[in-house]
Write a protein that holds these residues in place. Structure first.
Motif, short mmCIF file in Angstrom:
data_model
loop_
_atom_site.label_atom_id
_atom_site.label_comp_id
_atom_site.label_asym_id
_atom_site.label_seq_id
_atom_site.Cartn_x
_atom_site.Cartn_y
_atom_site.Cartn_z
N ASN A 115 32.14 41.39 41.17
CA ASN A 115 31.85 41.02 42.53
C ASN A 115 30.85 42.04 43.09
N ASP A 116 29.88 41.58 43.87
CA ASP A 116 28.84 42.48 44.34
C ASP A 116 29.36 43.53 45.33
N ASP A 117 30.42 43.20 46.05
CA ASP A 117 30.95 44.13 47.05
C ASP A 117 31.83 45.19 46.39
N LYS A 118 31.81 46.38 46.97
CA LYS A 118 32.65 47.45 46.46
C LYS A 118 34.10 47.16 46.84
N GLN A 119 35.02 47.34 45.92
CA GLN A 119 36.43 47.12 46.19
C GLN A 119 37.26 48.05 45.33
N ASN A 120 38.54 48.16 45.70
CA ASN A 120 39.44 49.05 44.97
C ASN A 120 40.50 48.28 44.21
N LEU A 149 37.75 32.41 40.03
CA LEU A 149 36.31 32.33 40.23
C LEU A 149 35.96 31.22 41.21
N LYS A 150 36.64 30.08 41.11
CA LYS A 150 36.38 28.98 42.04
C LYS A 150 36.72 29.38 43.48
N ALA A 151 37.76 30.18 43.63
CA ALA A 151 38.20 30.58 44.97
C ALA A 151 37.31 31.65 45.57
N GLY A 152 36.46 32.28 44.77
CA GLY A 152 35.55 33.30 45.28
C GLY A 152 36.27 34.53 45.78
N LEU A 153 37.30 34.96 45.09
CA LEU A 153 38.07 36.12 45.53
C LEU A 153 37.19 37.36 45.59
N ASP A 154 37.43 38.19 46.58
CA ASP A 154 36.58 39.35 46.86
C ASP A 154 37.00 40.56 46.02
N CYS A 155 36.89 40.40 44.71
CA CYS A 155 37.22 41.50 43.80
C CYS A 155 36.66 41.17 42.44
N ASP A 156 36.63 42.17 41.56
CA ASP A 156 36.26 41.92 40.17
C ASP A 156 37.39 41.18 39.46
N ILE A 157 37.02 40.39 38.47
CA ILE A 157 38.01 39.64 37.69
C ILE A 157 37.77 39.90 36.22
N ILE A 158 38.77 40.44 35.55
CA ILE A 158 38.68 40.72 34.12
C ILE A 158 39.37 39.59 33.35
N ASP A 159 38.61 38.97 32.47
CA ASP A 159 39.09 37.87 31.64
C ASP A 159 39.46 38.43 30.27
N CYS A 160 40.76 38.56 30.01
CA CYS A 160 41.24 39.04 28.71
C CYS A 160 41.40 37.82 27.79
N PHE A 161 40.30 37.38 27.23
CA PHE A 161 40.30 36.14 26.45
C PHE A 161 40.82 36.33 25.04
N SER A 162 40.88 37.58 24.55
CA SER A 162 41.34 37.83 23.19
C SER A 162 42.24 39.06 23.18
N LEU A 163 43.49 38.84 22.80
CA LEU A 163 44.48 39.93 22.76
C LEU A 163 44.82 40.28 21.31
N PRO A 164 45.07 41.55 21.02
CA PRO A 164 44.99 42.69 21.93
C PRO A 164 43.54 43.07 22.23
N VAL A 165 43.32 43.61 23.40
CA VAL A 165 41.98 44.06 23.78
C VAL A 165 41.72 45.45 23.20
N ASN A 166 40.47 45.87 23.26
CA ASN A 166 40.13 47.25 22.93
C ASN A 166 40.61 48.12 24.08
N GLU A 167 41.68 48.87 23.86
CA GLU A 167 42.33 49.59 24.94
C GLU A 167 41.44 50.67 25.56
#
Length: 317
Positions: free
Chosen positions: A192-197, A211-229
């Motif tokens: 998201n372009d705005d700074k958030q915590n 993403l459709k809702a346009g939430l005011d934060c970054d969204i991390i998509d963990c599409f493959s588990l386990p992730v690189n920790e």
């Protein structure tokens, strides 16, 4: 990354099997074993390559046993079934053939989370991610767009290993470019372009919902588990607050994974997890996924309020 709107859409399962069909036409020695007697997306492969299509009937344990034999013979095997049954009925075979013996079987299944709620709780694989996380050396993949599905075919052919892929039948269209997707990392950040915590960590259908809702934060998509920790931790150090959202039970799922990683690296982020709460048992009626989400408190307006609360708290510090 691309905006979801205005893109020609295609179901993630169909993208995957269309690419499998194209690879077989180009000479890849692929065999499909199926326990689903009615899967239209497999029809072209079955017609063109009848000698490389094995239907075992509605017998998921046999599906894994046959796939194991073919993998032993050096074949590139894709097993396909209807969730939750390939996991819940054939867990012992998955544990022995894939997790222990490390046979490079790609186990694929239609249905993820609550997408088949209209068929009743027996057809909702809400525990599958949690169950598969208990096994070692198996990648668990939840495609959230067609780019991931498309790239998966090359990934399984070039890097053979045990994989479990579940397709949500309501996910379609393109969100990412190829350069966004790295299977060795296992996640992608929608910034998201705005700074958030605060950051939302999710997978599958809830990537699309957020993403459709346009939430005011970054969204991390963990599409493959386990992730690189280590790479994920590098991202999470940017945020004070973490919200996990999953279309599955909380116990052992994505939220549990994030808590385990945060604890392992000694971080003190505040974490709130949303997932399916079935403390009163499974749904007794045939319904739709939105009803189940609402009953569990998984709502966009609740996420919006939480993001706003975190932002105000940060401003007051």
């Amino acid at each position: 990354m691309q905006n979801i709107e205005g893109i020609a859409e295609m179901k993630v399962r169909d993208v995957f099997f269309l690419d499998v069909y194209d690879k077989a036409k180009s000479g890849e020695d692929i065999i499909i074993a199926s326990s689903d007697i009615g899967a239209p997306s497999l029809d072209e492969f079955r017609i063109m390559f009848g000698n490389r299509f094995v239907n075992v009937g509605i017998a998921e344990q046999n599906l894994l046993a046959v796939s194991a034999g073919l993998a032993f013979a050096g074949k590139k095997v894709i097993a396909y079934g209807l969730n939750p049954f390939p996991v819940t009925r054939a867990f012992d075979q998955i544990r022995n053939f894939m997790a222990s013996m490390q046979l490079p079987i790609t186990l694929t299944a239609l249905n993820a989370g609550t997408c088949s709620a209209e068929a009743g709780y027996t057809h909702m694989p809400v525990e599958n991610v949690s169950i598969m996380r208990t096994l070692q050396n198996i990648k668990v993949i939840n495609p959230s767009d067609e780019t991931i599905s498309h790239m998966l075919v090359n990934e399984i052919l070039s890097h053979p290993s045990p994989r479990y892929i579940q397709f949500d039948k309501y996910i379609e269209g393109k969100q990412y470019e190829k350069c966004d997707i790295d299977f060795s990392r296992g996640f992608v950040v929608n910034r998201n372009d705005d700074k958030q915590n605060v950051v939302i960590i999710t997978y599958g259908i809830w990537v699309r919902e957020c993403l459709k809702a346009g939430l005011d934060c970054d969204i991390i998509d963990c599409f493959s588990l386990p992730v690189n920790e280590e790479i994920l931790i590098g991202e999470l150090r940017k945020y004070e607050n973490i919200v996990t959202v999953e279309d599955g039970i909380l116990v052992g799922g994505l939220g549990s994974m994030i808590l385990e990683i945060i604890n392992k690296y000694g971080m003190n982020n505040k974490i709130i997890s949303y997932g399916l709460c079935m403390k009163d048992g499974y749904p007794k009626t045939y319904t739709n996924r939105e009803v189940i989400w609402n009953q569990s408190g998984i709502k966009i307006d609740a996420l919006n309020r939480l993001i706003g609360h975190f932002s105000r708290s940060s401003d007051n510090e």
